[in-house]
Design a protein around this motif. Structure first.
Motif, PDB file in Angstrom:
ATOM      1  N   ASN A   1       0.797  -1.226   0.000  1.00  0.00           N
ATOM      2  CA  ASN A   1       0.000   0.000   0.000  1.00  0.00           C
ATOM      3  C   ASN A   1       0.826   1.270   0.000  1.00  0.00           C
ATOM      4  O   ASN A   1       0.394   2.290  -0.512  1.00  0.00           O
ATOM      5  CB  ASN A   1      -0.825   0.102   1.297  1.00  0.00           C
ATOM      6  CG  ASN A   1      -1.756  -1.018   1.503  1.00  0.00           C
ATOM      7  OD1 ASN A   1      -2.758  -1.083   0.831  1.00  0.00           O
ATOM      8  ND2 ASN A   1      -1.441  -1.888   2.431  1.00  0.00           N
ATOM      9  N   LEU A   2       1.958   1.228   0.667  1.00  0.00           N
ATOM     10  CA  LEU A   2       2.666   2.455   1.016  1.00  0.00           C
ATOM     11  C   LEU A   2       3.201   3.203  -0.210  1.00  0.00           C
ATOM     12  O   LEU A   2       3.706   2.604  -1.147  1.00  0.00           O
ATOM     13  CB  LEU A   2       3.827   2.150   1.964  1.00  0.00           C
ATOM     14  CG  LEU A   2       3.451   1.515   3.299  1.00  0.00           C
ATOM     15  CD1 LEU A   2       4.710   1.253   4.116  1.00  0.00           C
ATOM     16  CD2 LEU A   2       2.459   2.357   4.066  1.00  0.00           C
TER      17      LEU A   2
ATOM     18  N   GLN B   1       7.191   4.782   2.582  1.00  0.00           N
ATOM     19  CA  GLN B   1       8.266   3.799   2.671  1.00  0.00           C
ATOM     20  C   GLN B   1       9.556   4.441   3.179  1.00  0.00           C
ATOM     21  O   GLN B   1      10.289   3.844   3.974  1.00  0.00           O
ATOM     22  CB  GLN B   1       8.506   3.149   1.303  1.00  0.00           C
ATOM     23  CG  GLN B   1       7.386   2.237   0.879  1.00  0.00           C
ATOM     24  CD  GLN B   1       7.524   1.764  -0.563  1.00  0.00           C
ATOM     25  OE1 GLN B   1       8.348   2.257  -1.316  1.00  0.00           O
ATOM     26  NE2 GLN B   1       6.696   0.803  -0.949  1.00  0.00           N
ATOM     27  N   THR B   2       9.816   5.677   2.748  1.00  0.00           N
ATOM     28  CA  THR B   2      10.996   6.401   3.210  1.00  0.00           C
ATOM     29  C   THR B   2      10.930   6.624   4.711  1.00  0.00           C
ATOM     30  O   THR B   2      11.931   6.451   5.426  1.00  0.00           O
ATOM     31  CB  THR B   2      11.129   7.743   2.467  1.00  0.00           C
ATOM     32  OG1 THR B   2      11.258   7.468   1.066  1.00  0.00           O
ATOM     33  CG2 THR B   2      12.321   8.544   2.949  1.00  0.00           C
ATOM     34  N   LEU B   3       9.758   6.979   5.213  1.00  0.00           N
ATOM     35  CA  LEU B   3       9.586   7.151   6.656  1.00  0.00           C
ATOM     36  C   LEU B   3       9.862   5.846   7.398  1.00  0.00           C
ATOM     37  O   LEU B   3      10.531   5.839   8.434  1.00  0.00           O
ATOM     38  CB  LEU B   3       8.180   7.657   6.976  1.00  0.00           C
ATOM     39  CG  LEU B   3       7.897   9.107   6.621  1.00  0.00           C
ATOM     40  CD1 LEU B   3       6.406   9.408   6.781  1.00  0.00           C
ATOM     41  CD2 LEU B   3       8.725  10.042   7.493  1.00  0.00           C
ATOM     42  N   VAL B   4       9.356   4.742   6.878  1.00  0.00           N
ATOM     43  CA  VAL B   4       9.582   3.439   7.510  1.00  0.00           C
ATOM     44  C   VAL B   4      11.071   3.133   7.560  1.00  0.00           C
ATOM     45  O   VAL B   4      11.612   2.738   8.598  1.00  0.00           O
ATOM     46  CB  VAL B   4       8.801   2.323   6.769  1.00  0.00           C
ATOM     47  CG1 VAL B   4       9.201   0.944   7.285  1.00  0.00           C
ATOM     48  CG2 VAL B   4       7.299   2.541   6.912  1.00  0.00           C
ATOM     49  N   GLU B   5      11.750   3.323   6.440  1.00  0.00           N
ATOM     50  CA  GLU B   5      13.193   3.046   6.367  1.00  0.00           C
ATOM     51  C   GLU B   5      13.997   3.953   7.296  1.00  0.00           C
ATOM     52  O   GLU B   5      15.073   3.576   7.758  1.00  0.00           O
ATOM     53  CB  GLU B   5      13.678   3.204   4.925  1.00  0.00           C
ATOM     54  CG  GLU B   5      13.142   2.103   4.016  1.00  0.00           C
ATOM     55  CD  GLU B   5      13.262   2.423   2.538  1.00  0.00           C
ATOM     56  OE1 GLU B   5      13.903   3.428   2.172  1.00  0.00           O
ATOM     57  OE2 GLU B   5      12.700   1.652   1.735  1.00  0.00           O
ATOM     58  N   ALA B   6      13.473   5.151   7.598  1.00  0.00           N
ATOM     59  CA  ALA B   6      14.158   6.085   8.488  1.00  0.00           C
ATOM     60  C   ALA B   6      13.783   5.862   9.957  1.00  0.00           C
ATOM     61  O   ALA B   6      14.123   6.668  10.818  1.00  0.00           O
ATOM     62  CB  ALA B   6      13.821   7.521   8.075  1.00  0.00           C
ATOM     63  N   GLY B   7      13.073   4.750  10.214  1.00  0.00           N
ATOM     64  CA  GLY B   7      12.698   4.458  11.592  1.00  0.00           C
ATOM     65  C   GLY B   7      11.477   5.213  12.072  1.00  0.00           C
ATOM     66  O   GLY B   7      11.213   5.276  13.273  1.00  0.00           O
ATOM     67  N   ARG B   8      10.713   5.792  11.155  1.00  0.00           N
ATOM     68  CA  ARG B   8       9.515   6.568  11.507  1.00  0.00           C
ATOM     69  C   ARG B   8       8.247   5.852  11.060  1.00  0.00           C
ATOM     70  O   ARG B   8       7.287   6.450  10.576  1.00  0.00           O
ATOM     71  CB  ARG B   8       9.584   7.949  10.856  1.00  0.00           C
ATOM     72  CG  ARG B   8      10.813   8.788  11.166  1.00  0.00           C
ATOM     73  CD  ARG B   8      10.903   9.253  12.614  1.00  0.00           C
ATOM     74  NE  ARG B   8       9.741   9.955  13.090  1.00  0.00           N
ATOM     75  CZ  ARG B   8       9.570  11.272  13.075  1.00  0.00           C
ATOM     76  NH1 ARG B   8      10.518  12.041  12.608  1.00  0.00           N
ATOM     77  NH2 ARG B   8       8.463  11.809  13.544  1.00  0.00           N
TER      78      ARG B   8
END
Length: 118
Positions: free
Chosen positions: A49-50, A55-62
């Motif tokens: 979905n993202l 996805q960038t936020l997820v990869e940055a720990g957010r």
């Protein structure tokens, strides 16, 4: 009872329509959607979905921020998502619930339908 497993014209139409609605709201729809239906319940399982920014936020720990943003978008699309299910099932949606995970990238939309009159 109908469509306990994915498939069938009703399930396929709901899946396709939900993907289209979410794409309008987010710029990109999920790449996988499966709809399950039993009695007064319709559940749409969405994968991948993202958006790139989420996805960038997820990869940055957010990931929590991305999850909350996705839930807010799904809530903003609530009226259109409910309209899809009501149109396809010819039933009134009593309640709409959503849950999202970012790792793995999975969401579920649940629609509780008003009971049918015998």
């Amino acid at each position: 009872m109908e469509d306990l497993t994915p498939g069938g014209p009703t399930a396929a139409e709901i899946s396709t329509s939900v993907v289209r609605v979410l794409a309008r709201y987010t710029g990109r729809g999920p790449t996988k959607a499966r709809t399950y239906r039993a009695d007064d319940l319709v559940a749409v399982l969405l994968e991948e979905n993202l958006t790139q920014s989420e996805q960038t936020l997820v990869e940055a720990g957010r990931g929590e921020l991305a999850r909350h943003a996705r839930l807010a978008l799904q809530d903003a699309a609530r009226q259109d998502l409910v309209a899809v299910v009501e149109r396809v099932t010819d039933r009134t949606v009593r309640a709409f619930l959503t849950a999202t995970e970012v790792d793995p990238d999975v969401a579920v939309l649940v629609f509780h339908l008003e009971p049918t009159r015998a």
